[in-house]
Design a protein around this motif. Structure first.
Motif, PDB file in Angstrom:
ATOM      1  N   ASN A 239       0.869  -1.166   0.000  1.00 45.40           N
ATOM      2  CA  ASN A 239       0.000   0.000   0.000  1.00 45.40           C
ATOM      3  C   ASN A 239       0.912   1.225   0.000  1.00 45.40           C
ATOM      4  OD1 ASN A 239      -1.597   2.238   0.761  1.00 45.40           O
ATOM      5  ND2 ASN A 239      -3.080   0.901   1.762  1.00 45.40           N
ATOM      6  N   LYS A 240       1.130   1.789  -1.178  1.00 44.50           N
ATOM      7  CA  LYS A 240       2.075   2.909  -1.293  1.00 44.50           C
ATOM      8  C   LYS A 240       1.524   4.176  -0.641  1.00 44.50           C
ATOM      9  CE  LYS A 240       4.719   1.345  -5.285  1.00 44.50           C
ATOM     10  NZ  LYS A 240       5.240   1.679  -6.626  1.00 44.50           N
ATOM     11  N   ALA A 241       0.228   4.366  -0.645  1.00 38.78           N
ATOM     12  CA  ALA A 241      -0.353   5.560  -0.017  1.00 38.78           C
ATOM     13  C   ALA A 241      -0.069   5.562   1.483  1.00 38.78           C
ATOM     14  CB  ALA A 241      -1.853   5.614  -0.279  1.00 38.78           C
ATOM     15  N   SER A 242      -0.148   4.408   2.098  1.00 40.75           N
ATOM     16  CA  SER A 242       0.100   4.278   3.533  1.00 40.75           C
ATOM     17  C   SER A 242       1.550   3.910   3.841  1.00 40.75           C
ATOM     18  CB  SER A 242      -0.825   3.205   4.142  1.00 40.75           C
ATOM     19  OG  SER A 242      -2.178   3.568   3.961  1.00 40.75           O
ATOM     20  N   GLN A 243       2.340   3.665   2.791  1.00 42.31           N
ATOM     21  CA  GLN A 243       3.755   3.309   2.940  1.00 42.31           C
ATOM     22  C   GLN A 243       3.894   2.077   3.834  1.00 42.31           C
ATOM     23  OE1 GLN A 243       4.661   7.935   3.241  1.00 42.31           O
ATOM     24  NE2 GLN A 243       6.560   6.790   3.167  1.00 42.31           N
ATOM     25  N   TYR A 244       3.175   1.047   3.413  1.00 44.45           N
ATOM     26  CA  TYR A 244       3.027  -0.150   4.239  1.00 44.45           C
ATOM     27  C   TYR A 244       3.175  -1.381   3.365  1.00 44.45           C
ATOM     28  CZ  TYR A 244       0.468  -3.191   7.552  1.00 44.45           C
ATOM     29  OH  TYR A 244       0.091  -4.184   8.418  1.00 44.45           O
ATOM     30  N   VAL A 245       3.972  -2.344   3.857  1.00 42.66           N
ATOM     31  CA  VAL A 245       4.170  -3.607   3.165  1.00 42.66           C
ATOM     32  C   VAL A 245       3.920  -4.726   4.165  1.00 42.66           C
ATOM     33  CG1 VAL A 245       5.746  -4.905   1.670  1.00 42.66           C
ATOM     34  CG2 VAL A 245       6.084  -2.461   1.953  1.00 42.66           C
ATOM     35  N   SER A 246       3.294  -5.792   3.714  1.00 41.73           N
ATOM     36  CA  SER A 246       3.085  -6.903   4.632  1.00 41.73           C
ATOM     37  C   SER A 246       3.333  -8.223   3.924  1.00 41.73           C
ATOM     38  CB  SER A 246       1.680  -6.874   5.232  1.00 41.73           C
ATOM     39  OG  SER A 246       0.718  -7.049   4.217  1.00 41.73           O
ATOM     40  N   LEU A 247       3.562  -9.249   4.715  1.00 45.79           N
ATOM     41  CA  LEU A 247       3.738 -10.614   4.222  1.00 45.79           C
ATOM     42  C   LEU A 247       2.838 -11.514   5.043  1.00 45.79           C
ATOM     43  CD1 LEU A 247       5.360 -12.594   2.368  1.00 45.79           C
ATOM     44  CD2 LEU A 247       6.881 -12.942   4.335  1.00 45.79           C
ATOM     45  N   LEU A 248       1.968 -12.237   4.358  1.00 40.55           N
ATOM     46  CA  LEU A 248       1.120 -13.215   5.032  1.00 40.55           C
ATOM     47  C   LEU A 248       1.629 -14.610   4.687  1.00 40.55           C
ATOM     48  CD1 LEU A 248      -2.422 -11.735   4.246  1.00 40.55           C
ATOM     49  CD2 LEU A 248      -1.011 -11.368   6.273  1.00 40.55           C
ATOM     50  N   ILE A 249       1.747 -15.443   5.694  1.00 38.05           N
ATOM     51  CA  ILE A 249       2.128 -16.831   5.486  1.00 38.05           C
ATOM     52  C   ILE A 249       0.970 -17.693   5.960  1.00 38.05           C
ATOM     53  CG2 ILE A 249       3.828 -18.632   5.956  1.00 38.05           C
ATOM     54  CD1 ILE A 249       5.809 -16.435   6.760  1.00 38.05           C
ATOM     55  N   ARG A 250       0.321 -18.358   5.005  1.00 35.32           N
ATOM     56  CA  ARG A 250      -0.816 -19.215   5.347  1.00 35.32           C
ATOM     57  C   ARG A 250      -0.326 -20.593   5.739  1.00 35.32           C
ATOM     58  NH1 ARG A 250      -2.074 -16.494   1.006  1.00 35.32           N
ATOM     59  NH2 ARG A 250      -1.455 -18.185  -0.384  1.00 35.32           N
ATOM     60  N   ASP A 251      -1.133 -21.283   6.545  1.00 35.51           N
ATOM     61  CA  ASP A 251      -0.799 -22.643   6.965  1.00 35.51           C
ATOM     62  C   ASP A 251       0.664 -22.710   7.446  1.00 35.51           C
ATOM     63  OD1 ASP A 251      -0.587 -25.917   5.349  1.00 35.51           O
ATOM     64  OD2 ASP A 251      -1.055 -25.369   7.428  1.00 35.51           O
ATOM     65  N   SER A 252       0.979 -21.857   8.408  1.00 31.68           N
ATOM     66  CA  SER A 252       2.363 -21.755   8.882  1.00 31.68           C
ATOM     67  C   SER A 252       2.886 -23.105   9.370  1.00 31.68           C
ATOM     68  CB  SER A 252       2.440 -20.741  10.029  1.00 31.68           C
ATOM     69  OG  SER A 252       2.129 -19.451   9.570  1.00 31.68           O
ATOM     70  N   GLN A 253       4.134 -23.360   9.042  1.00 34.47           N
ATOM     71  CA  GLN A 253       4.803 -24.606   9.427  1.00 34.47           C
ATOM     72  C   GLN A 253       6.002 -24.298  10.330  1.00 34.47           C
ATOM     73  OE1 GLN A 253       3.579 -27.710   8.385  1.00 34.47           O
ATOM     74  NE2 GLN A 253       1.905 -26.344   7.747  1.00 34.47           N
ATOM     75  N   PRO A 254       6.395 -25.231  11.171  1.00 39.62           N
ATOM     76  CA  PRO A 254       7.599 -24.992  11.997  1.00 39.62           C
ATOM     77  C   PRO A 254       8.821 -24.625  11.158  1.00 39.62           C
ATOM     78  CG  PRO A 254       6.403 -26.879  12.841  1.00 39.62           C
ATOM     79  CD  PRO A 254       5.708 -26.470  11.564  1.00 39.62           C
ATOM     80  N   SER A 255       8.872 -25.116   9.916  1.00 34.51           N
ATOM     81  CA  SER A 255       9.997 -24.782   9.039  1.00 34.51           C
ATOM     82  C   SER A 255       9.976 -23.327   8.580  1.00 34.51           C
ATOM     83  CB  SER A 255       9.999 -25.698   7.812  1.00 34.51           C
ATOM     84  OG  SER A 255       8.781 -25.556   7.101  1.00 34.51           O
ATOM     85  N   ASP A 256       8.861 -22.626   8.836  1.00 35.62           N
ATOM     86  CA  ASP A 256       8.798 -21.199   8.522  1.00 35.62           C
ATOM     87  C   ASP A 256       9.444 -20.355   9.620  1.00 35.62           C
ATOM     88  OD1 ASP A 256       5.452 -21.673   7.238  1.00 35.62           O
ATOM     89  OD2 ASP A 256       7.345 -21.586   6.114  1.00 35.62           O
ATOM     90  N   SER A 257       9.802 -20.965  10.725  1.00 35.69           N
ATOM     91  CA  SER A 257      10.436 -20.234  11.823  1.00 35.69           C
ATOM     92  C   SER A 257      11.775 -19.680  11.356  1.00 35.69           C
ATOM     93  CB  SER A 257      10.645 -21.152  13.039  1.00 35.69           C
ATOM     94  OG  SER A 257       9.403 -21.609  13.540  1.00 35.69           O
ATOM     95  N   ALA A 258      11.890 -18.363  11.361  1.00 31.87           N
ATOM     96  CA  ALA A 258      13.063 -17.683  10.819  1.00 31.87           C
ATOM     97  C   ALA A 258      12.882 -16.196  11.104  1.00 31.87           C
ATOM     98  CB  ALA A 258      13.192 -17.910   9.309  1.00 31.87           C
ATOM     99  N   THR A 259      13.864 -15.416  10.719  1.00 31.28           N
ATOM    100  CA  THR A 259      13.737 -13.963  10.742  1.00 31.28           C
ATOM    101  C   THR A 259      13.407 -13.500   9.329  1.00 31.28           C
ATOM    102  OG1 THR A 259      15.270 -13.694  12.585  1.00 31.28           O
ATOM    103  CG2 THR A 259      14.916 -11.781  11.179  1.00 31.28           C
ATOM    104  N   TYR A 260      12.403 -12.627   9.229  1.00 32.94           N
ATOM    105  CA  TYR A 260      11.955 -12.133   7.922  1.00 32.94           C
ATOM    106  C   TYR A 260      12.348 -10.666   7.791  1.00 32.94           C
ATOM    107  CZ  TYR A 260       9.537 -16.499   7.324  1.00 32.94           C
ATOM    108  OH  TYR A 260       9.268 -17.836   7.176  1.00 32.94           O
ATOM    109  N   LEU A 261      13.105 -10.387   6.738  1.00 38.55           N
ATOM    110  CA  LEU A 261      13.595  -9.038   6.469  1.00 38.55           C
ATOM    111  C   LEU A 261      12.780  -8.405   5.359  1.00 38.55           C
ATOM    112  CD1 LEU A 261      17.430  -9.847   6.319  1.00 38.55           C
ATOM    113  CD2 LEU A 261      16.152  -9.002   8.279  1.00 38.55           C
TER     114      LEU A 261
END
Lengths: 113, 111
Positions: free
Chosen positions: B66-88
């Motif tokens: 959303n460039k107007a709000s200067q906002y970025v997001s990441l959704l991860i569906r059906d999260s798995q333990p292997s998704d455990s990490a740091t997200y940059l």
């Protein structure tokens, strides 16, 4: 399919020693970057090279020098290592301008005693 | 103020839930945004790129801009333990040295 190759992977130095970290890429990217990453902190840009023959300082250049040897290779030199330079160093490459993603090597873990 | 801001976390979600990671940026000239995943002791790995307003989906991942709000997001569906990490989160504009990384959000997915 090497991508971005950094050598060495690990290194231990004594204070005052010098060393060069090597980075080579086979992605044919113009831009190359050196970052350091410390625990609890994000990536901090040390130096970058927009193209062969050019280099510029980043956020934390003090104590480092770089050489863009050719399009493929970008080296980072510590002339007189200090304990504050203990860190993980990442090389990254980028095709074109900063609206393209950067691609990282596996990193060099450097400890200075 | 940093150019790209992220909550450091940790964000803890149960396995199978949706993880929502957020990022704000200050440079209105930024054109492109990227999400990287970094496992402990490893290098950042590019997982999503987004260049225009709206949503971009790739498998279990959805990036939103959303460039107007200067906002970025990441959704991860059906999260798995292997998704455990740091997200940059990272943003860039078409000038060299105008590429910024956030400090990262640590995600823990509990089995």
């Amino acid at each position: 399919n090497a991508g971005v190759t950094q050598t060495p992977k690990f290194q231990v130095l004594k204070t005052g020693q010098s060393m060069t970290l090597q980075c080579a890429q086979d992605m044919n990217h113009n831009s190359m970057y050196w970052y350091r990453q410390d625990p609890g902190m994000g990536l901090r840009l040390i130096y970058y090279s927009a193209s062969e023959g050019t280099t510029d300082k980043g956020e934390v250049p003090n104590g480092y020098n770089v050489s863009r040897l050719n399009k493929r290779e970008f080296s980072l030199r510590l002339e007189s290592a200090a304990p504050s330079q203990t860190s993980v160093y990442f090389c990254a490459t980028q095709h074109g301008g900063s609206n393209q993603p950067q691609h990282f090597g596996d990193g060099t873990r450097l400890s200075i005693l | 103020q940093k150019e790209v801001e992220q909550n450091s976390g940790p964000l803890s979600v149960p396995e199978g839930a949706i993880a929502s990671l957020n990022c704000t940026y200050s440079d209105r000239g930024s054109q492109s945004f990227f999400w990287y995943r970094q496992y402990s002791g490893k290098s950042p790995e590019l997982i999503m790129s987004i260049y225009s307003n709206g949503d971009k989906e790739d498998g279990r991942f959805t990036a939103q801009l959303n460039k107007a709000s200067q906002y970025v997001s990441l959704l991860i569906r059906d999260s798995q333990p292997s998704d455990s990490a740091t997200y940059l989160c990272a943003g860039g504009r078409n000038n060299f040295n105008k590429f910024y990384f956030g400090s990262g959000t640590k995600l823990n997915v509990k089995p």
